[in-house]
Scaffold this motif. Structure first.
Motif, PDB file in Angstrom:
ATOM      1  N   LEU A 198     -12.307   9.437  -9.104  1.00  0.00           N
ATOM      2  CA  LEU A 198     -12.206   8.419  -9.557  1.00  0.00           C
ATOM      3  C   LEU A 198     -11.718   7.155  -8.491  1.00  0.00           C
ATOM      4  CD1 LEU A 198     -10.782   8.961 -13.174  1.00  0.00           C
ATOM      5  CD2 LEU A 198     -13.270   8.855 -12.275  1.00  0.00           C
ATOM      6  N   ALA A 199     -12.550   6.461  -8.314  1.00  0.00           N
ATOM      7  CA  ALA A 199     -12.420   5.350  -7.352  1.00  0.00           C
ATOM      8  C   ALA A 199     -12.403   3.891  -7.980  1.00  0.00           C
ATOM      9  CB  ALA A 199     -13.455   5.426  -6.218  1.00  0.00           C
ATOM     10  N   VAL A 200     -11.309   3.137  -7.920  1.00  0.00           N
ATOM     11  CA  VAL A 200     -11.136   1.722  -8.462  1.00  0.00           C
ATOM     12  C   VAL A 200     -11.020   0.703  -7.160  1.00  0.00           C
ATOM     13  CG1 VAL A 200      -9.827   0.054  -9.527  1.00  0.00           C
ATOM     14  CG2 VAL A 200      -9.903   2.457 -10.582  1.00  0.00           C
ATOM     15  N   THR A 201     -12.104  -0.019  -7.104  1.00  0.00           N
ATOM     16  CA  THR A 201     -12.137  -0.925  -6.113  1.00  0.00           C
ATOM     17  C   THR A 201     -12.209  -2.276  -6.454  1.00  0.00           C
ATOM     18  OG1 THR A 201     -13.716   0.733  -4.752  1.00  0.00           O
ATOM     19  CG2 THR A 201     -14.000  -1.418  -4.031  1.00  0.00           C
ATOM     20  N   ASP A 202     -11.454  -3.236  -5.702  1.00  0.00           N
ATOM     21  CA  ASP A 202     -11.344  -4.746  -5.860  1.00  0.00           C
ATOM     22  C   ASP A 202     -11.637  -5.368  -4.569  1.00  0.00           C
ATOM     23  OD1 ASP A 202      -8.904  -5.352  -4.635  1.00  0.00           O
ATOM     24  OD2 ASP A 202      -7.850  -3.857  -5.807  1.00  0.00           O
ATOM     25  N   GLN A 203     -11.880  -6.660  -4.717  1.00  0.00           N
ATOM     26  CA  GLN A 203     -12.065  -7.660  -3.763  1.00  0.00           C
ATOM     27  C   GLN A 203     -10.805  -8.608  -3.436  1.00  0.00           C
ATOM     28  OE1 GLN A 203     -15.828  -8.710  -5.543  1.00  0.00           O
ATOM     29  NE2 GLN A 203     -16.807  -8.345  -3.532  1.00  0.00           N
ATOM     30  N   GLY A 204      -9.600  -8.013  -3.870  1.00  0.00           N
ATOM     31  CA  GLY A 204      -8.448  -8.935  -4.030  1.00  0.00           C
ATOM     32  C   GLY A 204      -7.762  -9.113  -2.409  1.00  0.00           C
ATOM     33  N   ILE A 205      -6.368  -9.239  -2.685  1.00  0.00           N
ATOM     34  CA  ILE A 205      -5.796  -9.789  -1.168  1.00  0.00           C
ATOM     35  C   ILE A 205      -5.266  -8.616  -0.198  1.00  0.00           C
ATOM     36  CG2 ILE A 205      -4.685 -11.671  -2.543  1.00  0.00           C
ATOM     37  CD1 ILE A 205      -2.140  -9.786  -2.955  1.00  0.00           C
ATOM     38  N   GLY A 206      -5.406  -7.274  -0.919  1.00  0.00           N
ATOM     39  CA  GLY A 206      -5.328  -6.217  -0.034  1.00  0.00           C
ATOM     40  C   GLY A 206      -3.868  -5.805   0.128  1.00  0.00           C
ATOM     41  N   ILE A 207      -3.492  -4.848   0.884  1.00  0.00           N
ATOM     42  CA  ILE A 207      -2.092  -4.398   1.091  1.00  0.00           C
ATOM     43  C   ILE A 207      -1.773  -4.009   2.704  1.00  0.00           C
ATOM     44  CG2 ILE A 207      -0.504  -2.511   0.590  1.00  0.00           C
ATOM     45  CD1 ILE A 207      -2.371  -1.824  -2.078  1.00  0.00           C
ATOM     46  N   SER A 208      -1.062  -4.641   3.294  1.00  0.00           N
ATOM     47  CA  SER A 208      -0.559  -4.564   4.465  1.00  0.00           C
ATOM     48  C   SER A 208      -0.125  -3.055   4.886  1.00  0.00           C
ATOM     49  CB  SER A 208       0.592  -5.437   4.886  1.00  0.00           C
ATOM     50  OG  SER A 208       1.884  -5.022   4.120  1.00  0.00           O
ATOM     51  N   GLU A 209      -0.219  -2.727   5.930  1.00  0.00           N
ATOM     52  CA  GLU A 209      -0.193  -1.411   6.495  1.00  0.00           C
ATOM     53  C   GLU A 209       1.304  -0.959   6.395  1.00  0.00           C
ATOM     54  OE1 GLU A 209      -0.616   1.581  10.638  1.00  0.00           O
ATOM     55  OE2 GLU A 209      -1.427  -0.602  10.589  1.00  0.00           O
ATOM     56  N   LYS A 210       2.130  -1.866   6.461  1.00  0.00           N
ATOM     57  CA  LYS A 210       3.540  -1.576   6.359  1.00  0.00           C
ATOM     58  C   LYS A 210       4.238  -1.319   4.831  1.00  0.00           C
ATOM     59  CE  LYS A 210       5.183  -6.342   6.080  1.00  0.00           C
ATOM     60  NZ  LYS A 210       6.027  -6.232   4.622  1.00  0.00           N
ATOM     61  N   ASP A 211       3.293  -1.721   3.959  1.00  0.00           N
ATOM     62  CA  ASP A 211       3.459  -1.618   2.547  1.00  0.00           C
ATOM     63  C   ASP A 211       2.800  -0.496   1.899  1.00  0.00           C
ATOM     64  OD1 ASP A 211       5.294  -3.965   2.309  1.00  0.00           O
ATOM     65  OD2 ASP A 211       3.603  -5.275   2.158  1.00  0.00           O
ATOM     66  N   ARG A 212       1.800  -0.064   2.691  1.00  0.00           N
ATOM     67  CA  ARG A 212       1.115   1.038   2.059  1.00  0.00           C
ATOM     68  C   ARG A 212       1.572   2.318   1.680  1.00  0.00           C
ATOM     69  NH1 ARG A 212      -3.673   0.928   5.631  1.00  0.00           N
ATOM     70  NH2 ARG A 212      -3.502  -1.274   5.375  1.00  0.00           N
ATOM     71  N   ASP A 213       2.614   2.516   2.434  1.00  0.00           N
ATOM     72  CA  ASP A 213       3.383   4.035   2.170  1.00  0.00           C
ATOM     73  C   ASP A 213       4.488   3.805   1.149  1.00  0.00           C
ATOM     74  OD1 ASP A 213       1.925   5.044   4.242  1.00  0.00           O
ATOM     75  OD2 ASP A 213       3.404   4.501   5.787  1.00  0.00           O
ATOM     76  N   ARG A 214       4.614   2.561   0.783  1.00  0.00           N
ATOM     77  CA  ARG A 214       5.787   2.063  -0.248  1.00  0.00           C
ATOM     78  C   ARG A 214       5.202   1.951  -1.685  1.00  0.00           C
ATOM     79  NH1 ARG A 214      10.937  -0.741   1.406  1.00  0.00           N
ATOM     80  NH2 ARG A 214      11.536   0.414  -0.263  1.00  0.00           N
ATOM     81  N   ILE A 215       3.999   1.632  -1.770  1.00  0.00           N
ATOM     82  CA  ILE A 215       3.461   0.881  -3.140  1.00  0.00           C
ATOM     83  C   ILE A 215       3.643   1.910  -4.197  1.00  0.00           C
ATOM     84  CG2 ILE A 215       1.909  -0.419  -2.064  1.00  0.00           C
ATOM     85  CD1 ILE A 215      -0.337   1.536  -2.427  1.00  0.00           C
TER      86      ILE A 215
END
Length: 422
Positions: A309-326
């Motif tokens: 199941l994929a949920v796709t948005d056109q939002g602000i995105g997530i930086s690489e440094k935050d991606r591992d901690r979200i």
């Protein structure tokens, strides 16, 4: 004749000497083999009967030292932790403990932080060392690795601190607002304004408490005890209904698609909460007049087919440094924005726990300014079965995992990631 006799005598003497030397060499070899060596001293025969068997089943790292501080026996875990190197105990505080115990026979225990082998980041290895006499000449050292236990305790402390802080904020705001309402009792307009803010804080507090309950439930319960086949289209419809009001206020279009008639195996309530959290995040972090898409498909996996199941948005995105901690509890990419949208920082943590407890996983692709795609993979309901492929896919040699998502009438822009909707 005299010459022949002399030669015969010399030959006899030489043969006798050779025999004597051979016998002496044989006896010397036997004595050398029978002599105890350093390695033969450090065998099971040195240990008291049964000790070797007990040490082999202990979970702790075990090291046995003799009266000369030489290692008689060490478990593989002791070598893995770096306690024993070159046949010697490599940790000086432990060596000193062993010497003190050998001298007075007292049992000693201490907790130490040791440098981790093979890392240059200064990470410490937390261990608990216990030294006790073993017989009259030997000393037994048992070492327990406490690193993971300390990490879990640190996470627990952080969790309690974060919960206290998150609860304190809306409760404090409600207290101040109630005082403001009392002071402005003669100003109806101010009372209405403060009452509205009180309602927002109360809603935020309610959501926080509910998500804490949900997180506790998914961590402690076994969802597969009440597992059942759950239709994916019903989960998607429920997630869209949950976020319809927020999406309508921002003029965000929500669209669903993908392969029809899919089912997953698990707890319906937890699965609905996980997918709902993903869709809600997509709506909250998307600008106005954009689109959020939800699509599902079946993919092949070694242990059985999965539903993706994929949920796709056109939002602000997530930086690489935050991606591992979200997926950490209470972690927010943008704390100010999260508070404005009522986010608690627990939604993605709940998704992660639900996916793991159902034998699946959740992954994310994101690029700043382009949007994000969260992909939830779960086991398909029922046993793995062979499915007939359409003739056109079979002719092209495509597998089920190569089947594209069904597109919407106005498709979402493609993201350069394999799990994103085309």
């Amino acid at each position: 004749m005299n010459v022949d006799a002399a030669v015969a005598a010399v030959a006899a003497i030489a043969g006798l000497c050779t025999g004597v030397f051979a016998m002496l060499a044989f006896r010397w070899s036997e004595r050398d083999q029978a002599k105890p060596t350093r390695s033969s001293l450090h065998t099971d025969a040195v240990l008291p009967p049964g000790v070797d068997t007990v040490l082999s089943v202990l979970r702790s790292s075990a090291v046995v030292l003799d009266e000369a501080d030489a290692v008689v026996k060490a478990s593989s875990a002791a070598y893995a932790l770096g306690l024993v190197r070159g046949g010697k105990l490599a940790v000086e505080p432990m060596m000193q403990m062993a010497r003190d115990t050998r001298r007075d026979g007292e049992i000693r225990q201490v907790e130490l932080d040791l440098p981790r082998r093979g890392t240059g980041r200064g990470e410490a290895l937390a261990v608990s060392a216990r030294v006790a006499p073993l017989g009259s000449r030997l000393v037994l050292l048992l070492v327990e690795d406490l690193t993971e236990a300390r990490r879990i305790e640190a996470v627990r402390r952080d969790f309690v601190a974060n919960v206290s802080h998150e609860l304190k904020t809306p409760v404090g705001a409600l207290s101040l607002l109630s005082e403001a309402v009392m002071d402005a009792s003669d100003d109806p307009e101010a009372v209405t304004r403060f009452a509205g803010r009180m309602q927002n804080e109360a809603t935020r507090l309610t959501n926080l408490v509910q998500e804490l309950i949900d997180l506790s439930r998914v961590q402690n319960d076994d969802p597969l005890e009440d597992a059942e086949p759950v239709r994916v289209d019903e989960l998607v419809a429920e997630a869209i209904d949950r976020c319809r009001q927020q999406a309508g206020a921002k003029q965000i279009t929500m669209a669903s698609g993908g392969t029809a008639d899919l089912s997953v195996w698990g707890n319906r309530g937890q699965l609905a909460a996980a997918l709902g959290n993903l869709v809600e995040n997509a709506v909250n972090y998307s600008p106005a007049r954009t689109r959020v898409g939800i699509a599902g498909r079946r993919i092949s996996a070694p242990g059985g087919d999965l539903i993706e199941l994929a949920v796709t948005d056109q939002g602000i995105g997530i930086s690489e440094k935050d991606r591992d901690r979200i997926f950490e509890r209470f972690y927010r990419v943008d704390p100010a924005r999260s508070r404005a949208t009522g986010g608690t920082g627990l939604g993605l943590a709940i998704v992660k726990h639900v996916a793991a407890s159902h034998g699946g996983e959740v992954t994310v692709w994101s690029a700043e300014g382009q949007g994000s795609t969260f992909t939830l993979r779960l086991p398909e309901a029922g046993a793995v079965r062979d499915r007939e492929r359409p003739d056109d896919l079979a002719a092209e040699g495509l597998d089920d995992e190569d089947r594209p998502y069904e597109t919407f009438n106005d498709p979402l822009p493609a993201h350069p990631a394999p799990e994103v909707l085309p």
